[in-house]
Design a protein around this motif. Sequence first.
Motif, PDB file in Angstrom:
ATOM      1  N   SER A   1      -5.028  13.817   3.544  1.00 27.59           N
ATOM      2  CA  SER A   1      -6.213  13.851   4.071  1.00 27.59           C
ATOM      3  C   SER A   1      -6.381  12.886   5.578  1.00 27.59           C
ATOM      4  O   SER A   1      -6.762  11.672   5.461  1.00 27.59           O
ATOM      5  N   PRO A   2      -5.630  13.551   6.586  1.00 35.05           N
ATOM      6  CA  PRO A   2      -5.315  12.623   7.725  1.00 35.05           C
ATOM      7  C   PRO A   2      -6.532  11.946   8.500  1.00 35.05           C
ATOM      8  O   PRO A   2      -6.321  11.054   8.991  1.00 35.05           O
ATOM      9  N   GLU A   3      -7.722  12.572   8.210  1.00 28.88           N
ATOM     10  CA  GLU A   3      -8.799  12.169   8.780  1.00 28.88           C
ATOM     11  C   GLU A   3      -9.301  10.894   8.124  1.00 28.88           C
ATOM     12  O   GLU A   3     -10.693  10.455   8.383  1.00 28.88           O
ATOM     13  N   THR A   4      -9.061  10.428   6.854  1.00 24.87           N
ATOM     14  CA  THR A   4      -9.493   9.724   6.083  1.00 24.87           C
ATOM     15  C   THR A   4      -9.062   8.381   6.599  1.00 24.87           C
ATOM     16  O   THR A   4      -8.020   7.838   6.244  1.00 24.87           O
ATOM     17  N   GLY A   5      -9.911   7.546   7.375  1.00 27.80           N
ATOM     18  CA  GLY A   5      -9.511   6.442   7.893  1.00 27.80           C
ATOM     19  C   GLY A   5      -9.115   5.240   7.039  1.00 27.80           C
ATOM     20  O   GLY A   5      -8.238   4.362   7.117  1.00 27.80           O
ATOM     21  N   GLU A   6      -9.804   5.254   5.762  1.00 25.85           N
ATOM     22  CA  GLU A   6      -9.665   4.167   4.886  1.00 25.85           C
ATOM     23  C   GLU A   6      -8.276   4.157   4.278  1.00 25.85           C
ATOM     24  O   GLU A   6      -7.380   3.230   3.958  1.00 25.85           O
ATOM     25  N   ALA A   7      -7.559   5.555   4.182  1.00 27.55           N
ATOM     26  CA  ALA A   7      -6.272   5.707   3.771  1.00 27.55           C
ATOM     27  C   ALA A   7      -5.296   5.223   4.827  1.00 27.55           C
ATOM     28  O   ALA A   7      -4.294   4.222   4.335  1.00 27.55           O
ATOM     29  N   ARG A   8      -5.347   5.271   5.782  1.00 30.57           N
ATOM     30  CA  ARG A   8      -4.590   4.951   7.220  1.00 30.57           C
ATOM     31  C   ARG A   8      -4.698   3.556   7.154  1.00 30.57           C
ATOM     32  O   ARG A   8      -3.556   2.694   7.444  1.00 30.57           O
ATOM     33  N   LEU A   9      -5.703   2.858   7.179  1.00 31.57           N
ATOM     34  CA  LEU A   9      -6.022   1.402   6.984  1.00 31.57           C
ATOM     35  C   LEU A   9      -5.376   0.488   6.162  1.00 31.57           C
ATOM     36  O   LEU A   9      -4.576  -0.471   6.038  1.00 31.57           O
ATOM     37  N   LEU A  10      -5.487   1.280   4.807  1.00 33.14           N
ATOM     38  CA  LEU A  10      -4.860   0.620   3.793  1.00 33.14           C
ATOM     39  C   LEU A  10      -3.204   0.645   3.781  1.00 33.14           C
ATOM     40  O   LEU A  10      -2.484  -0.123   3.486  1.00 33.14           O
ATOM     41  N   VAL A  11      -2.836   1.693   4.270  1.00 34.46           N
ATOM     42  CA  VAL A  11      -1.370   1.750   4.557  1.00 34.46           C
ATOM     43  C   VAL A  11      -0.843   0.774   5.622  1.00 34.46           C
ATOM     44  O   VAL A  11       0.156  -0.040   5.430  1.00 34.46           O
ATOM     45  N   ALA A  12      -1.846   0.673   6.862  1.00 29.59           N
ATOM     46  CA  ALA A  12      -1.247  -0.258   7.775  1.00 29.59           C
ATOM     47  C   ALA A  12      -1.241  -1.821   7.164  1.00 29.59           C
ATOM     48  O   ALA A  12      -0.545  -2.536   7.710  1.00 29.59           O
ATOM     49  N   GLN A  13      -2.356  -1.967   6.427  1.00 32.03           N
ATOM     50  CA  GLN A  13      -2.432  -3.200   5.840  1.00 32.03           C
ATOM     51  C   GLN A  13      -1.258  -3.626   4.767  1.00 32.03           C
ATOM     52  O   GLN A  13      -0.846  -4.653   4.865  1.00 32.03           O
ATOM     53  N   LEU A  14      -0.877  -2.819   4.009  1.00 33.97           N
ATOM     54  CA  LEU A  14       0.304  -2.799   3.090  1.00 33.97           C
ATOM     55  C   LEU A  14       1.600  -2.965   4.116  1.00 33.97           C
ATOM     56  O   LEU A  14       2.509  -3.719   3.434  1.00 33.97           O
ATOM     57  N   LEU A  15       1.775  -2.293   5.126  1.00 38.80           N
ATOM     58  CA  LEU A  15       2.782  -2.268   5.875  1.00 38.80           C
ATOM     59  C   LEU A  15       3.010  -3.966   6.440  1.00 38.80           C
ATOM     60  O   LEU A  15       4.129  -4.424   6.537  1.00 38.80           O
ATOM     61  N   GLN A  16       1.813  -4.192   6.777  1.00 34.65           N
ATOM     62  CA  GLN A  16       1.717  -5.714   7.508  1.00 34.65           C
ATOM     63  C   GLN A  16       1.974  -6.638   6.377  1.00 34.65           C
ATOM     64  O   GLN A  16       2.795  -7.706   6.765  1.00 34.65           O
ATOM     65  N   GLU A  17       1.833  -6.637   5.388  1.00 31.80           N
ATOM     66  CA  GLU A  17       1.943  -7.462   4.214  1.00 31.80           C
ATOM     67  C   GLU A  17       3.582  -7.344   3.877  1.00 31.80           C
ATOM     68  O   GLU A  17       4.238  -8.569   3.662  1.00 31.80           O
ATOM     69  N   ARG A  18       4.407  -6.494   4.411  1.00 32.43           N
ATOM     70  CA  ARG A  18       5.887  -6.304   4.187  1.00 32.43           C
ATOM     71  C   ARG A  18       6.375  -6.641   5.498  1.00 32.43           C
ATOM     72  O   ARG A  18       7.788  -6.259   5.725  1.00 32.43           O
TER      73      ARG A  18
END
Length: 611
Positions: A320-337
Amino acid sequence: MNHVSPIRPKLALLALLISGIALPLWAQDPLQRPEPRPADLAAEEAEGDAPSQPGPPMFGLAGPYLAARMATVQSDFRAAARYFARAVAHDPGDQYLQDNALIAMISAGEVSRAVKLASEMAKDDRETELAHLVNRAQLVQQGEWAALLDEEGAAAVGEGDLLVGMIHGWSLLGAGRASDSLAEFEKLSELPGVGSIVKYHLGLVRAMVGDYEGAEALLSQNGVASHLLGIIARAQVLAQLDRREDAVALLDGVPGIEAEPQLLMLRERLHAGAPVAFDVVKTPADGISQVFLTFAGALSGSPEPEPLALIHARLAAWLSPETGEARLLVAQLLQERHQFDLAETEFDALRRQGEVRPVAELSRIDALSRADRPNEAERAALSLTAAYPDLPQAWIALGDLLRQQEKFAQAVPAYDKALSLLKDMPAQARWFPLYARGIALERSGNFDRAEADLLAAIEINPDQASLLNYLGYSWIDRNENLERGLEMIKKAAELSPGDGYILDSLAWAYFRLGRYDEAVAPMEQAIGTMASDPLVNDHLGDIYWKVGRHREAEIQWRRALSLEPTDSGDVDPDRIRAKLDRGLDAILADEERETKHADPARPRVDSARNE
């Protein structure tokens, strides 16, 4: 590794919902394999697997495998995907290498490549649990509901297969079997420990089939729809029931709604009487995307986030590419790494979707700053303040960036704006911008205003160690309020006993007050935690000199020089050399004649960021 059954997450361990997936066994080393066939290498190069920069020679399987493991340790997912793909080309039948390649590809956002590999594993009858998950996600993405149901069979709810059961429930809806879908979620909701999770999805299904009364009965239960997507879903359901006032009241009760444009736009439409559709999930694929998002959130909430949290978040965004919450969580998890470039790709996607969300942009600004990209971070902060001029967090972020770059005078107006916006907020919301503005004012030479800010911040938060340390040391450095300043620093040291910066300040305060013997112990403690800090070594050398330990003082000064301090830092290497040549007393005498402070060092805090 043999073919294994579908993933069976155990309900008793919600934080480890997907613990059934075989994680990489880093201690397991594959045996040396034959060289790859030319066709394998040609296919790999055609898919773009060759590195953009020449790498070290890779002989046989060992080279790419070891390179892949090193990249994985460093969370360099793109490189890990590239090298694991090469290792798989050397040994196409090794499931261990294939699983690691899948993890790296999905983590890097290369889901299409992972889908291709997982499909090949299934064709060769070597499908692992992770490959099985990816293949199911592909069927969802393609809308192949009948094939998905045939491939799964009935979900074994009694065994606690929550992930399987929820995907199965949404798949039944996709296949047009709404009654069976509702029945499946009803059974899942009876399982202990997962009621709120399943009831949320059951509410979404009820809303999709037009049962808005039933959806509201579920979503209104405590803890079921308390997250952003749940709040949106419930407000949309209330709108379908012609209960717009209740929907507006729901949104007005959300703390920090001014930072959530989705909620603000929804509230505006509700107020204006504009049509409001139920579209938080538009298709069963969107529902399954939210299943993956639910699991990703559960896994990322543990003290040490599971690696597979990123896998689930990536699959959610892919479905669901339009689900911003999913993209935001991906971005935050990448930042943690510390994968800031990959995170920036996700933030860019959010902006292209028109979701310039403050929570996402604030996270992005922090990521850019930590990636040592201050110019980009500053531009992002300026854009955020332009888009949301009434959002105090945006102005605080801008002030912090300017302060971190030592643009202290420029930072003050940003904090001024933030504090003006916070004037009617609870006092606790004001202490940090007061503290930060106090630092910026003190560093830009306006101590009277700085002192007032720091005192006001201490009145709000009297037990904040770095704040007490900053004002206490500032007074001592200026030869003002000496005893009160020392007491502040001592309290800070009690509140944060392991903080090397505060211990350094305490020792240096004793030094400034001429209490040299008392300065030794805290400075030796500071050096124990900050042995590679040239300023701490320099300070310890000065203290040793003053208590008659001249030989040890010279050792510390040489140690400070060996750490290569620069003229632009807190330590003057020429001054240290002069102390080694002539002794500290002679240097201090010269400085006194020149009416300079012995060492105008300012208090340091553990971080320039928000605490």
